[in-house]
Structures are given as C-alpha cells and as structure tokens.
Design a protein around this motif. Structure first.
Motif, PDB file in Angstrom:
ATOM      1  N   ALA A 104      12.357   9.804  -4.134  1.00  0.00           N
ATOM      2  CA  ALA A 104      12.969   8.768  -4.929  1.00  0.00           C
ATOM      3  C   ALA A 104      12.469   7.634  -5.207  1.00  0.00           C
ATOM      4  O   ALA A 104      12.239   6.989  -3.937  1.00  0.00           O
ATOM      5  CB  ALA A 104      14.286   8.923  -4.718  1.00  0.00           C
ATOM      6  N   ALA A 105      11.781   7.249  -5.926  1.00  0.00           N
ATOM      7  CA  ALA A 105      10.960   6.145  -6.228  1.00  0.00           C
ATOM      8  C   ALA A 105      11.649   4.893  -7.030  1.00  0.00           C
ATOM      9  O   ALA A 105      12.435   5.370  -8.263  1.00  0.00           O
ATOM     10  CB  ALA A 105       9.647   6.097  -6.764  1.00  0.00           C
ATOM     11  N   PRO A 106      11.828   3.696  -6.571  1.00  0.00           N
ATOM     12  CA  PRO A 106      12.476   2.628  -7.661  1.00  0.00           C
ATOM     13  C   PRO A 106      11.503   2.365  -8.992  1.00  0.00           C
ATOM     14  O   PRO A 106      11.331   1.076  -9.042  1.00  0.00           O
ATOM     15  CB  PRO A 106      12.776   1.359  -6.695  1.00  0.00           C
ATOM     16  N   SER A 107      11.112   3.159  -9.667  1.00  0.00           N
ATOM     17  CA  SER A 107      10.107   2.950 -10.716  1.00  0.00           C
ATOM     18  C   SER A 107      10.378   4.080 -11.718  1.00  0.00           C
ATOM     19  O   SER A 107      10.785   5.183 -11.290  1.00  0.00           O
ATOM     20  CB  SER A 107       8.749   2.698 -10.360  1.00  0.00           C
ATOM     21  N   ALA A 108      10.126   3.823 -13.036  1.00  0.00           N
ATOM     22  CA  ALA A 108       9.932   4.818 -13.907  1.00  0.00           C
ATOM     23  C   ALA A 108       8.742   5.945 -13.472  1.00  0.00           C
ATOM     24  O   ALA A 108       7.654   5.297 -13.202  1.00  0.00           O
ATOM     25  CB  ALA A 108       9.812   4.312 -15.468  1.00  0.00           C
ATOM     26  N   VAL A 109       8.757   7.043 -13.510  1.00  0.00           N
ATOM     27  CA  VAL A 109       7.694   7.967 -13.162  1.00  0.00           C
ATOM     28  C   VAL A 109       7.408   8.753 -14.498  1.00  0.00           C
ATOM     29  O   VAL A 109       8.001   9.508 -14.953  1.00  0.00           O
ATOM     30  CB  VAL A 109       8.341   8.764 -12.106  1.00  0.00           C
ATOM     31  N   ALA A 110       6.065   8.511 -14.721  1.00  0.00           N
ATOM     32  CA  ALA A 110       5.449   9.207 -15.928  1.00  0.00           C
ATOM     33  C   ALA A 110       5.148  10.394 -15.549  1.00  0.00           C
ATOM     34  O   ALA A 110       4.489  10.773 -14.504  1.00  0.00           O
ATOM     35  CB  ALA A 110       4.297   8.356 -16.232  1.00  0.00           C
ATOM     36  N   GLY A 152       1.094   2.001 -11.941  1.00  0.00           N
ATOM     37  CA  GLY A 152       0.391   3.195 -12.113  1.00  0.00           C
ATOM     38  C   GLY A 152      -0.071   3.815 -10.925  1.00  0.00           C
ATOM     39  O   GLY A 152      -0.978   4.792 -11.023  1.00  0.00           O
ATOM     40  N   ALA A 153       0.410   3.575  -9.937  1.00  0.00           N
ATOM     41  CA  ALA A 153       0.116   4.327  -8.452  1.00  0.00           C
ATOM     42  C   ALA A 153       0.516   5.846  -8.911  1.00  0.00           C
ATOM     43  O   ALA A 153       1.556   6.073  -8.915  1.00  0.00           O
ATOM     44  CB  ALA A 153       0.851   3.377  -7.534  1.00  0.00           C
ATOM     45  N   PRO A 154      -0.411   6.359  -8.097  1.00  0.00           N
ATOM     46  CA  PRO A 154      -0.291   8.056  -8.275  1.00  0.00           C
ATOM     47  C   PRO A 154       0.748   8.382  -6.880  1.00  0.00           C
ATOM     48  O   PRO A 154       0.393   9.132  -6.049  1.00  0.00           O
ATOM     49  CB  PRO A 154      -1.613   8.449  -8.254  1.00  0.00           C
ATOM     50  N   VAL A 155       1.918   8.079  -7.111  1.00  0.00           N
ATOM     51  CA  VAL A 155       2.920   8.355  -5.803  1.00  0.00           C
ATOM     52  C   VAL A 155       3.045   9.727  -5.672  1.00  0.00           C
ATOM     53  O   VAL A 155       3.145  10.262  -4.739  1.00  0.00           O
ATOM     54  CB  VAL A 155       4.250   7.635  -6.191  1.00  0.00           C
ATOM     55  N   ARG A 156       3.137  10.512  -6.714  1.00  0.00           N
ATOM     56  CA  ARG A 156       3.384  12.184  -6.393  1.00  0.00           C
ATOM     57  C   ARG A 156       2.144  12.633  -5.990  1.00  0.00           C
ATOM     58  O   ARG A 156       2.231  13.430  -4.712  1.00  0.00           O
ATOM     59  CB  ARG A 156       3.728  12.825  -7.772  1.00  0.00           C
ATOM     60  N   ASP A 206       0.679  -1.182  -0.021  1.00  0.00           N
ATOM     61  CA  ASP A 206       0.128   0.055  -0.053  1.00  0.00           C
ATOM     62  C   ASP A 206       0.932   1.215   0.011  1.00  0.00           C
ATOM     63  O   ASP A 206       1.541   1.614   0.993  1.00  0.00           O
ATOM     64  CB  ASP A 206      -0.872  -0.173   1.356  1.00  0.00           C
ATOM     65  N   PRO A 207       0.994   1.864  -1.316  1.00  0.00           N
ATOM     66  CA  PRO A 207       1.785   3.070  -1.235  1.00  0.00           C
ATOM     67  C   PRO A 207       1.566   4.279  -0.289  1.00  0.00           C
ATOM     68  O   PRO A 207       2.429   4.714   0.330  1.00  0.00           O
ATOM     69  CB  PRO A 207       1.707   3.593  -2.720  1.00  0.00           C
ATOM     70  N   ALA A 208       0.189   4.333   0.175  1.00  0.00           N
ATOM     71  CA  ALA A 208      -0.246   5.585   0.819  1.00  0.00           C
ATOM     72  C   ALA A 208       0.236   5.129   2.208  1.00  0.00           C
ATOM     73  O   ALA A 208       0.812   6.027   3.218  1.00  0.00           O
ATOM     74  CB  ALA A 208      -1.709   5.588   0.924  1.00  0.00           C
ATOM     75  N   GLN A 209       0.199   4.099   2.722  1.00  0.00           N
ATOM     76  CA  GLN A 209       0.805   3.446   3.989  1.00  0.00           C
ATOM     77  C   GLN A 209       2.222   3.614   4.349  1.00  0.00           C
ATOM     78  O   GLN A 209       2.813   4.237   5.289  1.00  0.00           O
ATOM     79  CB  GLN A 209       0.216   2.156   4.241  1.00  0.00           C
ATOM     80  N   VAL A 210       2.713   3.238   3.152  1.00  0.00           N
ATOM     81  CA  VAL A 210       4.312   3.433   3.245  1.00  0.00           C
ATOM     82  C   VAL A 210       4.925   5.147   3.337  1.00  0.00           C
ATOM     83  O   VAL A 210       5.542   5.435   4.003  1.00  0.00           O
ATOM     84  CB  VAL A 210       4.961   2.601   2.074  1.00  0.00           C
ATOM     85  N   LEU A 211       4.267   5.904   2.273  1.00  0.00           N
ATOM     86  CA  LEU A 211       4.489   7.190   2.262  1.00  0.00           C
ATOM     87  C   LEU A 211       3.943   7.870   3.470  1.00  0.00           C
ATOM     88  O   LEU A 211       4.758   8.955   3.692  1.00  0.00           O
ATOM     89  CB  LEU A 211       4.037   7.734   0.928  1.00  0.00           C
TER      90      LEU A 211
END
Length: 410
Positions: A153-159, A176-180, A124-129
């Motif tokens: 900094a994420a270990p992924s290509a960021v579109a 496709g997780a909206p990390v930003r 879960d990216p929200a939990q980690v972030l």
C-alpha cells in the motif's frame, strides 16, 4: 462415455468452477455454514460438500466435523465453515511519511503478525522497500507460514498497468517511481513465493472495509480518508475497486473546499488535501506540530484530550464543514449508498456526527432525498489488510491454479 461417468464429470467441473466463489464466501464471512454455502452457490448439497472438502484439502478452510444446530433453529444441523488459522498468509506492507509496517494476513482479513519499522523514510524507494521486505521475510521465517504473495500500500496514485507511483510527494520519492517493479524484485531476492502487487493506500483500505469492515453489504461504497498527510478517496462498485482507465480514479484530495484557503502542492488553493488533513487540523487549532510522533497521532491526541479547548472546538468545526462540503460534491457525482471515513476523518465524524451529516445533506441533492449513511471505518490497519487482498485475489479467483492440487469432487 456412459451416463454415470458424464454425471460425475459434470459434477467435477461444477465443483472446480465453484471453488473460487466458495472460498470468497468463506473469506468474507458470508458463508458460515455448508448449508449457507449451498444456497449461495446454487448447487446441490453433494457438490457444496465436495467443494468445501477440496478447499479444506488445500489448507484454506476448516469444516466442522461435528455440526450442531444454532439455538432456536430447526431442521438438519449444518457443518460450520471457518478459515484455517494455520493456513497460508499474504505478506502485506504499507509505507507512509512516518515509516512503514509489514504484516502477515490470513484469509478472513486476520492480521497474524506485524512488524513496524523505520521512523524516517528515505528518498530512495529501493532502500525503503528493501527494509520492508526484510521485515516481512523475518515474520515468515518466525512463523513458518506459507506465503501466497505480497501486496504493498503506497500513499500515491499508482498508474496501471506499469505500477508506477505518480505523486508520492509526502515520501520525497521521485514522481513515476516504479514501485511495483522494485517491490517485486525485492520479494524475489528475499526468496518469497508468489506474485507482488502495489496499490494506493486508500483504495486498498476501501477494499478491505468492503470485504471485512464497515463497507460490508454496500453496493456502491465511497471511502474518504486522511492518514499521515493528505486526503485520498476510493470507490468500490459491485465488490470491485473502481480505478478508472489507468488506476487514477477518485483523486478526491484536490477538490476545492475553501477557495481562499491554503496553497496546495497541486498548484491550486484550498483543496481537501490541505484543508482537512492532520496538519490542517493542528494549524487551525493553533498548535505547532512536533517531531516526537506522527502528525496523525498528534491530531488524534489533541482531539481526544483537549476537545473542550475553544481553539480545538473551532478547528474541529472548520474541518467538519470543509469535509462535508467535499463529501456533498462527491455524493452529487457518484450517488453512493454508503460513505465510510478513515484516519482523522473518522475522529471528526465521532466528534460531531450530526454536524457532518447535516452539511452533506444540505449541500447534496441526494442527501436531501433521505441522506447517505456516513460511517467510520472499523478495521485496524485497513490499508495493510487491503494490500493483502491484492495478494489473495489470485487464490480467490482460482484456488487450484494458485496453490496447486487436484479436485476430487464427485
């Protein structure tokens, strides 16, 4: 408006427009004195002095009040310029397969405080972030420093422009997780000032090394690195990251270097991603990775402590040859003037620099014409420093607008 007023206004406008370039020169160490700043900006001494004074008033740099001449130098002593060690900071964060790290990074790329955390990264990216931002907020509270913004900094290509993580496979986050967006929401919820940014970890490592480390002075800089899993690449052109039309340039991990090699998660076989990362090294050396420490640390320990073991020597040679083949292909396409290597690739270069450079030279057209310098990255936590660079960039572009204040250049 009379002539004197016009001259004053012109000097004021020139000083304002020079604030950003001046700050970047001090930030990257290229203007250690006011005399050098004057020459680099191409302005008068009065204008350079006013610019330096304004940056000092903004709490960004310090101007030595008692200038002294360097040993053996001639002429008028010049005021030394340094970043303000008590000035604002950027909140930087890095997430990888084995955890995360939050840090406060000042001008000049100096890490002022750091907090590692979380051995297991959830899906879960929200939990980690949320945990990442909580750690960063605690650092800000403890230090009392002003924050200009945050970078991840994420270990992924960021579109771009959406800021979505397209392939965070080693994190088990959804594609496709909206990390930003998630990161920015967490930053706002924590009451942290400034904008939030996200980028690929190797891109950010390259940016940091170009400004503060092994890439300083390079015009066209290629960076290739393997961290905890997989392989990434980045290209810096004229001081700016080359990210392509949508942020996805230099996905070098899927260059084929061993056609009969290991299956890759991209669907192909023998990619750099699975042939030259820490897991590939441990496997080639006949070691079963354990859960105690990260794969990167296990690979580093094996290379350092058992370099004379026959299996380790063979594995080292195999990975060097495959890495060299991939680098040669990149040299033929990109013609960089410098290559820097990070993560386990840095240790492989140190283990046998002659072999790696020979493979690149033998397999590349440009290598045969004189060779491309291949150097190890020199910054600790360079992806973190690069994440901070994203947050610092608006300040470097326009200090007055980013931080507020009035220019009194005259």
């Amino acid at each position: 408006m009379n002539g004197k007023a016009t001259t004053t206004r012109t000097r004021l406008d020139r000083g304002r427009s020079a604030l950003g370039p001046a700050l970047e020169l001090v930030h990257t160490g290229r203007a250690p004195t006011r005399a050098v700043l004057t020459a680099e900006l191409g302005v008068t001494r009065a204008t350079a002095g006013a610019v330096a004074a304004e940056l000092e008033a903004l709490g960004l740099i310090r101007v030595d009040s008692n200038p002294g001449a360097a040993a053996g130098s001639q002429g008028r002593p010049s005021h030394r310029l340094t970043v303000d060690e008590k000035g604002p900071v950027a909140l930087a964060a890095q997430v990888h397969a084995d955890g995360f790290r939050a840090a406060l990074v000042g001008l000049g790329g100096t890490i002022e405080a750091t907090a590692p955390g979380c051995v297991t990264v959830s899906a879960d990216p929200a939990q980690v972030l949320g945990a990442v931002v909580e750690a960063g907020a605690a650092l800000l509270r403890a230090t009392g420093r002003r924050c200009v913004g945050a970078g991840l900094a994420a270990p992924s290509a960021v579109a771009e422009p959406e800021g979505t993580a397209l392939n965070p496979l080693h994190l088990a986050w959804p594609a496709g997780a909206p990390v930003r967006e998630i990161f920015a929401e967490q930053i706002r919820a924590a009451g942290i000032e400034g904008p939030a940014f996200t980028g690929n970890d190797v891109n950010l490592a390259a940016l940091a090394e170009h400004r503060h480390g092994a890439g300083r002075g390079a015009k066209d800089l290629l960076c290739v690195a393997t961290g905890h899993r997989g392989v990434g690449g980045a290209l810096v052109l004229d001081g700016r990251l080359h990210t392509g039309s949508s942020g996805l340039a230099l996905e070098v991990g899927h260059l084929t270097v061993n056609p009969e090699g290991r299956p890759c998660h991209c669907g192909s076989r023998g990619c750099l991603d699975v042939e030259t990362d820490p897991l590939a090294f441990l496997t080639a050396a006949g070691r079963d990775p354990g859960p105690e420490v990260s794969l990167l640390q296990q690979a580093r320990d094996l290379l350092r402590d058992h370099a004379d073991d026959p299996g380790v020597r063979v594995a080292t040679g195999e990975l060097i040859d495959r890495l060299g083949l991939g680098l040669a292909g990149l040299v033929n396409i990109l013609n960089p003037d410098r290559i820097i290597l990070g993560g386990l690739h840095r240790e492989l270069l140190d283990a046998d620099p002659g072999r790696l450079r020979a493979v690149v030279a033998d397999r590349s057209l440009w290598g045969r014409s004189g060779g491309v310098p291949i150097l190890p990255c020199t910054l600790d936590h360079n992806s973190l420093v690069g994440a901070a660079e994203l947050a610092w960039q608006p300040v470097l572009d326009d200090p007055l607008n980013a931080l507020g204040g009035t220019a009194d250049a005259s």
